[in-house]
Motif scaffolding. Structure first.
Motif, PDB file in Angstrom:
ATOM      1  N   LEU A  97       0.811  -1.210   0.000  1.00 15.06           N
ATOM      2  CA  LEU A  97       0.000   0.000   0.000  1.00 15.06           C
ATOM      3  C   LEU A  97       0.849   1.266   0.000  1.00 15.06           C
ATOM      4  N   TYR A  98       1.997   1.217   0.644  1.00 15.93           N
ATOM      5  CA  TYR A  98       2.840   2.415   0.736  1.00 15.93           C
ATOM      6  C   TYR A  98       3.357   2.817  -0.641  1.00 15.93           C
ATOM      7  N   GLU A  99       3.883   1.850  -1.403  1.00 14.07           N
ATOM      8  CA  GLU A  99       4.381   2.158  -2.749  1.00 14.07           C
ATOM      9  C   GLU A  99       3.246   2.640  -3.648  1.00 14.07           C
ATOM     10  N   GLN A 100       2.091   1.996  -3.535  1.00 16.05           N
ATOM     11  CA  GLN A 100       0.937   2.431  -4.321  1.00 16.05           C
ATOM     12  C   GLN A 100       0.539   3.861  -3.956  1.00 16.05           C
ATOM     13  N   GLY A 101       0.540   4.166  -2.664  1.00 11.11           N
ATOM     14  CA  GLY A 101       0.151   5.500  -2.227  1.00 11.11           C
ATOM     15  C   GLY A 101       1.073   6.588  -2.737  1.00 11.11           C
ATOM     16  N   LEU A 102       2.368   6.318  -2.726  1.00 13.40           N
ATOM     17  CA  LEU A 102       3.317   7.308  -3.231  1.00 13.40           C
ATOM     18  C   LEU A 102       3.065   7.611  -4.706  1.00 13.40           C
ATOM     19  N   ALA A 103       2.661   6.602  -5.458  1.00 13.25           N
ATOM     20  CA  ALA A 103       2.436   6.790  -6.899  1.00 13.25           C
ATOM     21  C   ALA A 103       1.083   7.406  -7.205  1.00 13.25           C
ATOM     22  N   MET A 104       0.057   7.089  -6.433  1.00 11.38           N
ATOM     23  CA  MET A 104      -1.315   7.386  -6.830  1.00 11.38           C
ATOM     24  C   MET A 104      -2.069   8.379  -5.944  1.00 11.38           C
ATOM     25  N   ASN A 105      -1.623   8.629  -4.729  1.00 12.55           N
ATOM     26  CA  ASN A 105      -2.427   9.424  -3.791  1.00 12.55           C
ATOM     27  C   ASN A 105      -2.681  10.852  -4.269  1.00 12.55           C
ATOM     28  N   ARG A 106      -1.713  11.447  -4.942  1.00 15.04           N
ATOM     29  CA  ARG A 106      -1.899  12.827  -5.390  1.00 15.04           C
ATOM     30  C   ARG A 106      -2.989  12.898  -6.470  1.00 15.04           C
ATOM     31  N   LEU A 107      -3.015  11.891  -7.333  1.00 12.85           N
ATOM     32  CA  LEU A 107      -4.084  11.784  -8.325  1.00 12.85           C
ATOM     33  C   LEU A 107      -5.440  11.655  -7.638  1.00 12.85           C
ATOM     34  N   ALA A 108      -5.516  10.793  -6.634  1.00 10.88           N
ATOM     35  CA  ALA A 108      -6.772  10.577  -5.919  1.00 10.88           C
ATOM     36  C   ALA A 108      -7.248  11.850  -5.244  1.00 10.88           C
ATOM     37  N   ALA A 109      -6.325  12.543  -4.621  1.00 12.37           N
ATOM     38  CA  ALA A 109      -6.690  13.774  -3.915  1.00 12.37           C
ATOM     39  C   ALA A 109      -7.270  14.800  -4.883  1.00 12.37           C
ATOM     40  N   VAL A 163      -6.014   1.023 -13.465  1.00 20.76           N
ATOM     41  CA  VAL A 163      -6.447   0.687 -12.108  1.00 20.76           C
ATOM     42  C   VAL A 163      -5.273   0.045 -11.390  1.00 20.76           C
ATOM     43  N   SER A 164      -5.333   0.046 -10.063  1.00 22.87           N
ATOM     44  CA  SER A 164      -4.237  -0.553  -9.304  1.00 22.87           C
ATOM     45  C   SER A 164      -4.741  -1.275  -8.070  1.00 22.87           C
ATOM     46  N   PHE A 165      -3.952  -2.253  -7.647  1.00 24.12           N
ATOM     47  CA  PHE A 165      -4.176  -2.960  -6.388  1.00 24.12           C
ATOM     48  C   PHE A 165      -2.815  -3.364  -5.861  1.00 24.12           C
ATOM     49  N   THR A 166      -2.758  -4.107  -4.752  1.00 21.61           N
ATOM     50  CA  THR A 166      -1.467  -4.429  -4.143  1.00 21.61           C
ATOM     51  C   THR A 166      -1.369  -5.905  -3.796  1.00 21.61           C
ATOM     52  N   GLY A 167      -0.160  -6.278  -3.390  1.00 22.88           N
ATOM     53  CA  GLY A 167       0.048  -7.615  -2.874  1.00 22.88           C
ATOM     54  C   GLY A 167      -0.469  -7.738  -1.449  1.00 22.88           C
ATOM     55  N   VAL A 168      -0.408  -8.947  -0.920  1.00 24.33           N
ATOM     56  CA  VAL A 168      -0.796  -9.207   0.460  1.00 24.33           C
ATOM     57  C   VAL A 168       0.204  -8.560   1.403  1.00 24.33           C
ATOM     58  N   GLN A 169      -0.282  -8.012   2.504  1.00 26.30           N
ATOM     59  CA  GLN A 169       0.607  -7.416   3.498  1.00 26.30           C
ATOM     60  C   GLN A 169      -0.055  -7.439   4.875  1.00 26.30           C
ATOM     61  N   PRO A 170       0.747  -7.420   5.956  1.00 27.03           N
ATOM     62  CA  PRO A 170       0.177  -7.404   7.304  1.00 27.03           C
ATOM     63  C   PRO A 170      -0.218  -5.997   7.727  1.00 27.03           C
ATOM     64  N   ASP A 171      -0.974  -5.914   8.800  1.00 25.97           N
ATOM     65  CA  ASP A 171      -1.316  -4.616   9.380  1.00 25.97           C
ATOM     66  C   ASP A 171      -0.097  -4.052  10.112  1.00 25.97           C
ATOM     67  N   ASP A 172      -0.030  -2.737  10.172  1.00 28.11           N
ATOM     68  CA  ASP A 172       1.017  -2.074  10.945  1.00 28.11           C
ATOM     69  C   ASP A 172       0.431  -1.735  12.312  1.00 28.11           C
ATOM     70  N   PRO A 173       0.825  -2.430  13.372  1.00 26.30           N
ATOM     71  CA  PRO A 173       0.223  -2.191  14.688  1.00 26.30           C
ATOM     72  C   PRO A 173       0.538  -0.814  15.264  1.00 26.30           C
ATOM     73  N   ALA A 174       1.496  -0.123  14.684  1.00 29.59           N
ATOM     74  CA  ALA A 174       1.872   1.199  15.198  1.00 29.59           C
ATOM     75  C   ALA A 174       0.929   2.294  14.731  1.00 29.59           C
ATOM     76  N   THR A 175       0.005   1.971  13.800  1.00 37.20           N
ATOM     77  CA  THR A 175      -0.913   2.983  13.281  1.00 37.20           C
ATOM     78  C   THR A 175      -2.352   2.632  13.639  1.00 37.20           C
ATOM     79  N   ALA A 176      -3.212   3.646  13.636  1.00 39.40           N
ATOM     80  CA  ALA A 176      -4.626   3.423  13.936  1.00 39.40           C
ATOM     81  C   ALA A 176      -5.349   2.792  12.748  1.00 39.40           C
TER      82      ALA A 176
END
Length: 351
Positions: A121-133, A224-237
């Motif tokens: 999700l992090y790599e996807q966000g860096l590439a796509m979040n500005r477009l989404a916003a 369109v985009s999606f991501t691979g499987v990943q665990p939750d980050d317990p340090a974030t809400a």
């Protein structure tokens, strides 16, 4: 006379020999392929692999400089043909082995839809979040690309991080072209992932350069985009966990948006469902829910598009269920049955 002919033959042979030796010393530049989109000059782009069913790729070696040679009369260089873009069906996209690199393919059921899989999700966000916003967030402007500070402020106000801003993305080629054109005009500094995305959009021919500072869409296409499987980050809400069920739901959801953008019959059906099959009270339920997710409720096309994707193509109750609208499971099933009335044939069917 014979002597003159012999001299001419010797000179011609020497020239050909020189050309052959020079050609062996001067390798040609390989054309960019779907497996390895080339980054723009003077940019540092993350590694890219081919379509989702491809294995992990290695980086291409640096291309040697080309030594210019004078043209030889009667000999025409034939450029190597560019390989066609690879395609993958839903099963191939979902069953691809995990990868640490971004990879892409054309959707087999509808090749007008280009599918990118990011490793997380992090790599996807860096590439796509500005477009989404720019195009979807309720509080963002539509006439300019948000700066880094403005994007960070949007995420902070919605309680999101780079990773949790969106789980998947979808954009028609026209919006991608507008985004990169405005970024050039505003002189917004794009990050390496955004530059990589721009390079891929050019390489895959979703967009093309019309002028030095402007891009235009190439026919009716979508990414369109999606991501691979990943665990939750317990340090974030936020919940960053992407398991197999969620990953499939995100991909189906995003592919339905791709269908909406590129299939006029399906788009017309979704619009008719929103305007005519849904009652005013039901439209308000969906609009209120989507507004709570920070979508722009004033954008009717966005509302119709998100409604069809949630209702028909999100097979994960954690992502969408009847309680999200405050209705019963039976009422939700009835809405889905109404959507199927007159539903046209298209590349992706719901669960």
């Amino acid at each position: 006379m014979v002597g003159a002919l012999l001299v001419a033959a010797v000179i011609a042979a020497a020239l050909v020999g020189q050309w052959v030796r020079q050609s062996m010393r001067s390798p040609s530049v390989p054309s960019a392929t779907p497996d390895q989109p080339q980054a723009p000059p003077n940019s540092i782009a993350p590694a890219v692999t081919g379509p989702a069913h491809a294995t992990e790729a290695t980086a291409k070696p640096a291309v040697p400089a080309i030594i210019a040679t004078p043209p030889i009369s009667g000999i025409t260089a034939t450029p190597a043909p560019t390989p066609p873009a690879r395609v993958a069906d839903l099963t191939e996209l979902l069953q691809a082995a995990p990868s640490t690199r971004m990879r892409w393919a054309r959707f087999k059921a509808n090749p007008a839809v280009l599918v990118i899989e990011y490793p997380n999700l992090y790599e996807q966000g860096l590439a796509m979040n500005r477009l989404a916003a720019m195009f979807e967030k309720r509080m963002a402007r539509r006439d300019r690309v948000p700066t880094d500070a403005e994007l960070a402020d949007l995420m902070r106000r919605s309680g999101d991080s780079v990773a949790s801003f969106y789980q998947g993305h979808d954009y028609p080629a026209a919006k991608v072209a507008r985004f990169f054109s405005l970024a050039e005009t505003q002189r917004v500094t794009l990050n390496p992932q955004e530059l990589q995305l721009r390079s891929l959009m050019l390489e895959a021919e979703l967009i093309s350069r019309s002028t030095a500072a402007a891009f235009q869409p190439v026919s009716s296409q979508a990414v369109v985009s999606f991501t691979g499987v990943q665990p939750d980050d317990p340090a974030t809400a936020a919940d960053e966990r992407v398991d197999g069920v969620r990953r499939e739901a995100v991909l189906r959801h995003e592919l339905s948006h791709g269908e909406f953008f590129t299939n006029p019959a399906y788009r017309a059906h979704c619009t008719k469902f929103w305007r005519q099959a849904l009652r005013e009270s039901e439209r308000r339920l969906f609009s209120a829910y989507l507004k709570g997710l920070d979508y722009n409720p004033a954008d009717e096309e966005l509302m119709a598009n998100e409604t069809q994707a949630l209702l028909m193509h999100t097979p994960d109750a954690r992502a969408f269920n009847a309680s999200n609208l405050g209705i019963s499971d039976a009422a939700l099933a009835q809405l889905r049955a109404r959507f199927r009335v007159g539903e046209p044939s298209y590349g992706l069917k719901g669960p």
